[in-house]
Design a protein around this motif. Structure first.
Motif, mmCIF file in Angstrom:
data_model
loop_
_atom_site.group_PDB
_atom_site.id
_atom_site.type_symbol
_atom_site.label_atom_id
_atom_site.label_comp_id
_atom_site.label_asym_id
_atom_site.label_seq_id
_atom_site.Cartn_x
_atom_site.Cartn_y
_atom_site.Cartn_z
ATOM 1 N N ALA A 8 -16.644 -33.472 35.459
ATOM 2 C CA ALA A 8 -17.318 -34.110 36.594
ATOM 3 C C ALA A 8 -16.391 -35.089 37.311
ATOM 4 O O ALA A 8 -16.388 -35.159 38.551
ATOM 5 N N LEU A 9 -15.598 -35.831 36.554
ATOM 6 C CA LEU A 9 -14.672 -36.780 37.169
ATOM 7 C C LEU A 9 -13.625 -36.062 38.021
ATOM 8 O O LEU A 9 -13.254 -36.525 39.102
ATOM 9 N N VAL A 10 -13.153 -34.919 37.546
ATOM 10 C CA VAL A 10 -12.206 -34.116 38.330
ATOM 11 C C VAL A 10 -12.856 -33.667 39.637
ATOM 12 O O VAL A 10 -12.241 -33.720 40.713
ATOM 13 N N LEU A 11 -14.102 -33.244 39.565
ATOM 14 C CA LEU A 11 -14.807 -32.811 40.767
ATOM 15 C C LEU A 11 -14.994 -33.954 41.747
ATOM 16 O O LEU A 11 -14.918 -33.755 42.971
ATOM 17 N N TRP A 12 -15.240 -35.162 41.247
ATOM 18 C CA TRP A 12 -15.344 -36.317 42.139
ATOM 19 C C TRP A 12 -14.033 -36.553 42.875
ATOM 20 O O TRP A 12 -14.028 -36.889 44.064
ATOM 21 N N LEU A 13 -12.921 -36.385 42.181
ATOM 22 C CA LEU A 13 -11.608 -36.540 42.829
ATOM 23 C C LEU A 13 -11.394 -35.452 43.882
ATOM 24 O O LEU A 13 -10.769 -35.695 44.918
ATOM 25 N N PHE A 14 -11.922 -34.269 43.625
ATOM 26 C CA PHE A 14 -11.770 -33.162 44.569
ATOM 27 C C PHE A 14 -12.501 -33.416 45.886
ATOM 28 O O PHE A 14 -12.140 -32.830 46.915
ATOM 29 N N LYS A 15 -13.550 -34.257 45.854
ATOM 30 C CA LYS A 15 -14.378 -34.453 47.040
ATOM 31 C C LYS A 15 -13.580 -34.977 48.221
ATOM 32 O O LYS A 15 -13.910 -34.695 49.378
ATOM 33 N N GLY A 16 -12.539 -35.734 47.966
ATOM 34 C CA GLY A 16 -11.790 -36.331 49.072
ATOM 35 C C GLY A 16 -10.559 -35.560 49.493
ATOM 36 O O GLY A 16 -9.790 -36.038 50.341
ATOM 37 N N LEU A 17 -10.350 -34.367 48.950
ATOM 38 C CA LEU A 17 -9.130 -33.616 49.252
ATOM 39 C C LEU A 17 -9.291 -32.755 50.508
ATOM 40 O O LEU A 17 -10.359 -32.183 50.759
ATOM 41 N N ALA A 18 -8.209 -32.664 51.273
ATOM 42 C CA ALA A 18 -8.175 -31.738 52.391
ATOM 43 C C ALA A 18 -8.119 -30.313 51.847
ATOM 44 O O ALA A 18 -7.718 -30.087 50.696
ATOM 45 N N ILE A 19 -8.504 -29.345 52.664
ATOM 46 C CA ILE A 19 -8.609 -27.954 52.223
ATOM 47 C C ILE A 19 -7.324 -27.428 51.575
ATOM 48 O O ILE A 19 -7.384 -26.824 50.485
ATOM 49 N N PRO A 20 -6.139 -27.650 52.171
ATOM 50 C CA PRO A 20 -4.933 -27.108 51.515
ATOM 51 C C PRO A 20 -4.715 -27.657 50.116
ATOM 52 O O PRO A 20 -4.347 -26.918 49.188
ATOM 53 N N TRP A 21 -4.925 -28.978 49.955
ATOM 54 C CA TRP A 21 -4.739 -29.581 48.633
ATOM 55 C C TRP A 21 -5.830 -29.130 47.659
ATOM 56 O O TRP A 21 -5.578 -28.930 46.473
ATOM 57 N N LEU A 22 -7.040 -28.958 48.183
ATOM 58 C CA LEU A 22 -8.132 -28.485 47.331
ATOM 59 C C LEU A 22 -7.840 -27.070 46.841
ATOM 60 O O LEU A 22 -8.110 -26.734 45.680
ATOM 61 N N TRP A 23 -7.271 -26.256 47.690
ATOM 62 C CA TRP A 23 -6.877 -24.890 47.328
ATOM 63 C C TRP A 23 -5.879 -24.921 46.175
ATOM 64 O O TRP A 23 -6.054 -24.243 45.153
ATOM 65 N N VAL A 24 -4.860 -25.738 46.311
ATOM 66 C CA VAL A 24 -3.826 -25.834 45.275
ATOM 67 C C VAL A 24 -4.423 -26.332 43.964
ATOM 68 O O VAL A 24 -4.176 -25.760 42.884
ATOM 69 N N CYS A 25 -5.207 -27.406 44.043
ATOM 70 C CA CYS A 25 -5.781 -27.998 42.819
ATOM 71 C C CYS A 25 -6.756 -27.041 42.138
ATOM 72 O O CYS A 25 -6.821 -26.979 40.904
ATOM 73 N N THR A 26 -7.516 -26.288 42.931
ATOM 74 C CA THR A 26 -8.460 -25.328 42.352
ATOM 75 C C THR A 26 -7.716 -24.227 41.593
ATOM 76 O O THR A 26 -8.168 -23.770 40.535
ATOM 77 N N CYS A 27 -6.572 -23.806 42.131
ATOM 78 C CA CYS A 27 -5.776 -22.784 41.436
ATOM 79 C C CYS A 27 -5.130 -23.346 40.167
ATOM 80 O O CYS A 27 -4.851 -22.589 39.231
ATOM 81 N N LEU A 28 -4.899 -24.649 40.148
ATOM 82 C CA LEU A 28 -4.294 -25.259 38.959
ATOM 83 C C LEU A 28 -5.297 -25.443 37.821
ATOM 84 O O LEU A 28 -4.914 -25.508 36.652
ATOM 85 N N ILE A 29 -6.590 -25.523 38.170
ATOM 86 C CA ILE A 29 -7.620 -25.794 37.165
ATOM 87 C C ILE A 29 -7.590 -24.781 36.013
ATOM 88 O O ILE A 29 -7.536 -25.168 34.832
ATOM 89 N N PRO A 30 -7.626 -23.465 36.255
ATOM 90 C CA PRO A 30 -7.596 -22.520 35.117
ATOM 91 C C PRO A 30 -6.299 -22.596 34.334
ATOM 92 O O PRO A 30 -6.306 -22.411 33.112
ATOM 93 N N VAL A 31 -5.182 -22.884 35.011
ATOM 94 C CA VAL A 31 -3.904 -22.996 34.317
ATOM 95 C C VAL A 31 -3.935 -24.176 33.350
ATOM 96 O O VAL A 31 -3.543 -24.058 32.179
ATOM 97 N N VAL A 32 -4.433 -25.316 33.835
ATOM 98 C CA VAL A 32 -4.524 -26.509 32.985
ATOM 99 C C VAL A 32 -5.508 -26.284 31.842
ATOM 100 O O VAL A 32 -5.256 -26.654 30.688
ATOM 101 N N SER A 33 -6.650 -25.661 32.142
ATOM 102 C CA SER A 33 -7.664 -25.418 31.110
ATOM 103 C C SER A 33 -7.119 -24.519 30.002
ATOM 104 O O SER A 33 -7.335 -24.776 28.807
ATOM 105 N N LEU A 34 -6.402 -23.472 30.377
ATOM 106 C CA LEU A 34 -5.852 -22.558 29.374
ATOM 107 C C LEU A 34 -4.721 -23.198 28.579
ATOM 108 O O LEU A 34 -4.559 -22.918 27.387
ATOM 109 N N GLU A 35 -3.959 -24.077 29.206
ATOM 110 C CA GLU A 35 -2.935 -24.816 28.464
ATOM 111 C C GLU A 35 -3.593 -25.784 27.478
ATOM 112 O O GLU A 35 -3.116 -25.957 26.352
ATOM 113 N N CYS A 36 -4.687 -26.398 27.906
ATOM 114 C CA CYS A 36 -5.460 -27.250 26.989
ATOM 115 C C CYS A 36 -5.967 -26.439 25.805
ATOM 116 O O CYS A 36 -5.951 -26.910 24.658
ATOM 117 N N LEU A 37 -6.410 -25.210 26.066
ATOM 118 C CA LEU A 37 -6.895 -24.337 24.993
ATOM 119 C C LEU A 37 -5.782 -24.061 23.991
ATOM 120 O O LEU A 37 -5.999 -24.116 22.770
#
Length: 469
Positions: A152-181
Motif C-alpha cells: 500500500a505504501l508503494v502505491l501511495w508513492l505511485f500516486k504522484g508519478l507522471a505517466i512515464p515514470w509510473l510506466w517504468v516503476c510498474t515494470c520494475l514491480i514484478p522484477v523486485v518482487s521476484l528478487e525478493c522471492l
C-alpha cells in the motif's frame, strides 16, 4: 523480572525481513494496471479487456494450474519460471501503457495484454503462496500483514508519478518482487523448502466457502472500487494489516488470531449499510469498513491455508490456486450484482440482506474451528510415505494429540516444530519469543503429554528423534 515480562514497546516490534515484503509488492502491479481509476488505458477501455476480463482470465489460469499441480508442483526450483512470470507482467504493463501514447495500438494489444497479465499474476501468486506454505503460522501472519502495508505504501508513492515514470516503476514491480522471492528462499534452511511430496486430502470446503462469501460481499461495496485510493491501497486495508502486524508483535507469547474474524464480521456488515445516503462521508466510511474487513479475512485465510501446507503437507499450488480463483470469481459476482441491481432498491436491499446472512454464516464457519491452525475439516485420505519428512502424517498426529490433551495453539505449534527436529534456539527464533518462554512451553507440553524427553515425545508422535532433548 518485570522488565523481561513487559519489555518496552520498541523492543516488542519485530523487524520484518525486507525480502518478505515482495508478497505485497505485486499487488501494486495489479492496482496500477488493471484497477486504476485515475488512468484510462485505451487497451482496456476500447476493447473490453479491463478489470473484469483480467480477473476472469486469471481465475481460469489459476484453475488450470491447480488441476495440473500434481505434475508441475513444486514451482520452486524451476529456473525458467521467474523469467516467464516477470516477462509476462512487464509485457502486459508495457502494452497497456503504450496505448496511452499510441491509441491506435489498443485493438491489437487489449486481449494479449490481459492474457499475459493473467498468466503472470497467477504464477507470481502461486510462487509466493508456495513460499508462505513453508512458514509457521506466526511468521505467515507477521510477514503477510507487513507485506500488505508495504504494498500500500508503494502505491501511495505511485500516486504522484507522471505517466512515464509510473510506466517504468510498474515494470520494475514484478522484477523486485521476484528478487525478493529469491532472497526469501535463500533465508530458509534447505530442509524447509518445498518438496514434491504430499498426502491426499478431502476438499477443504470451509475456508473456500469463507473466501467466497466474504468476497461476494466485498464486491458489492461499490465505493471501494470507485474511490481515489484503490483496492490495495485504501486506508481500511492499511489500518487492518497494520493492526494485525502490531498484535502479532505485541502478543507473540499468547498470540491468537481470532480477533481477525470477530472484527471482520461487524465491519463488513456495516459496509453494506447505505451510509452514503445519511452521512456526509458515509461512502468513505463504508469503503474503510469493507477494505478493513476483507483484509482481516484474507490474513486469517492466508494463515489457515499456509498452515495446511506447512503442517499437513497440502499441495500449495492446488490449494492456493483454487482459493484465489474462487476469490476472483466471487468478487466479480459481487460487482456484477451491484451493477445489475443498483437501480432497483428492493432487489439490491434483498441481496444485501442475503449477503449479510452469508457473512454471518461464514463467521460461524470460523467459529466452528477452535483455532486457525487446524486442517479445517479436511480429512487425510492417503499418505505419501512413512518417512520422518512426511508432514501429512506428522501434522495429523500432532493435531490429534493437541485435541486429545487440550494443548494451546502455541503448545501445538511447538510440538510440531520439536518433532520436525528443531532445537529450542531455532524454535525461539522462528516464533520470535525468548528461549526461556520456549522452555516454559516445553515444560507444560511434557507435563500434559506425560513425557520426559524429546525422544519420548517423538515416540508418541511416531517419528524418529533426531535432536537433543
Amino acid at each position: 523480572m518485570a522488565t523481561e515480562e513487559r519489555p518496552h514497546l520498541k523492543g516488542r516490534i519485530i523487524e520484518m525481513p525486507l525480502a518478505f515484503t515482495g508478497m505485497g509488492l505485486f499487488r501494486a502491479w495489479t492496482e496500477t494496471v488493471y484497477s486504476n481509476g485515475s488512468i484510462a488505458f485505451p487497451a482496456q477501455d476500447e476493447t473490453g479487456f479491463g478489470f473484469a476480463a483480467f480477473n476472469m482470465m486469471a481465475a481460469v489460469v489459476l484453475v488450470v494450474l491447480a488441476v495440473s499441480s500434481r505434475r508441475i508442483a513444486p514451482l520452486y526450483g524451476k529456473p525458467a519460471l521467474p523469467w516467464i512470470t516477470g516477462g509476462c507482467l512487464v509485457l502486459s504493463a508495457s502494452m497497456n501503457f503504450s496505448t496511452i501514447y499510441w491509441p491506435s495500438l489498443a485493438g491489437l494489444f487489449g486481449a494479449p495484454a490481459a492474457l499475459l497479465g493473467a498468466v503472470g499474476i497467477a504464477l507470481i501468486i502461486l510462487l509466493w503462496s508456495e513460499l508462505f506454505g513453508c512458514l509457521n503460522p506466526f511468521r505467515v501472519a507477521l510477514y503477510f500483514s507487513g507485506g500488505l502495508v508495504a504494498g500500500a505504501l508503494v502505491l501511495w508513492l505511485f500516486k504522484g508519478l507522471a505517466i512515464p515514470w509510473l510506466w517504468v516503476c510498474t515494470c520494475l514491480i514484478p522484477v523486485v518482487s521476484l528478487e525478493c522471492l529469491r532472497r526469501a528462499y535463500a533465508a530458509l534452511p534447505d530442509n524447509e523448502r518445498p518438496r514434491p511430496s504430499w498426502g491426499t486430502f478431502s476438499f477443504p470446503w470451509k475456508p473456500i466457502a469463507v473466501v467466497a462469501l466474504y468476497s461476494v460481499a466485498y464486491g458489492l461495496c461499490e465505493s471501494v472500487f470507485g474511490g481515489e485510493l484503490g483496492i490495495h491501497s485504501g486506508l481500511g486495508c492499511v489500518v487492518a494489516a497494520g493492526a494485525v502486524y502490531l498484535v502479532v508483535c505485541l502478543r507473540r507469547d499468547r498470540l491468537h488470531l481470532s480477533f481477525t474474524y470477530y472484527a471482520a464480521c461487524p465491519l463488513l456488515l456495516a459496509s453494506l449499510v447505505p451510509l452514503g445516503a445519511v452521512l456526509p462521508f458515509g461512502g468513505e466510511i463504508a469503503s474503510f469498513c469493507a477494505l478493513g474487513a476483507y483484509t482481516l479475512v484474507l490474513i486469517a485465510i492466508m494463515v489457515v491455508l499456509s498452515n495446511m501446507t506447512y503442517q499437513y503437507g497440502f499441495n500449495a499450488v492446488w490449494l492456493f490456486g483454487i482459493e484465489r480463483a474462487v476469490r476472483l470469481v466471487s468478487v466479480q459476482l459481487g460487482l456484477e450484482a451491484n451493477e445489475t441491481l443498483a437501480e432497483f432498491s428492493f432487489g439490491y436491499g434483498a441481496l444485501c440482506i442475503a449477503v449479510a446472512a452469508a457473512v454471518v454464516v461464514a463467521t460461524f464457519l470460523f467459529l466452528s474451528e477452535k483455532q486457525l491452525t487446524t486442517p479445517w475439516g479436511a480429512v487425510l485420505k492417503t499418505l505419501v510415505g512413512q518417512s520422518y519428512g512426511d508432514r501429512s502424517r506428522i501434522g495429523a498426529k500432532c493435531d490429534e494429540l493437541s485435541e486429545q490433551f487440550g494443548l494451546t495453539s502455541r503448545e501445538s505449534e511447538i510440538l510440531t516444530l520439536m518433532v520436525q527436529g528443531k532445537k529450542q534456539g531455532q524454535i525461539a527464533r522462528d516464533l520470535y519469543i525468548a528461549p526461556s518462554t520456549v522452555k516454559t512451553h516445553i515444560k507444560h507440553l511434557y507435563q500434559k503429554l506425560d513425557v520426559h524427553s524429546r525422544k519420548e515425545l517423538c515416540d508418541l508422535v511416531g517419528v524418529e528423534a533426531t535432536c537433543d532433548k
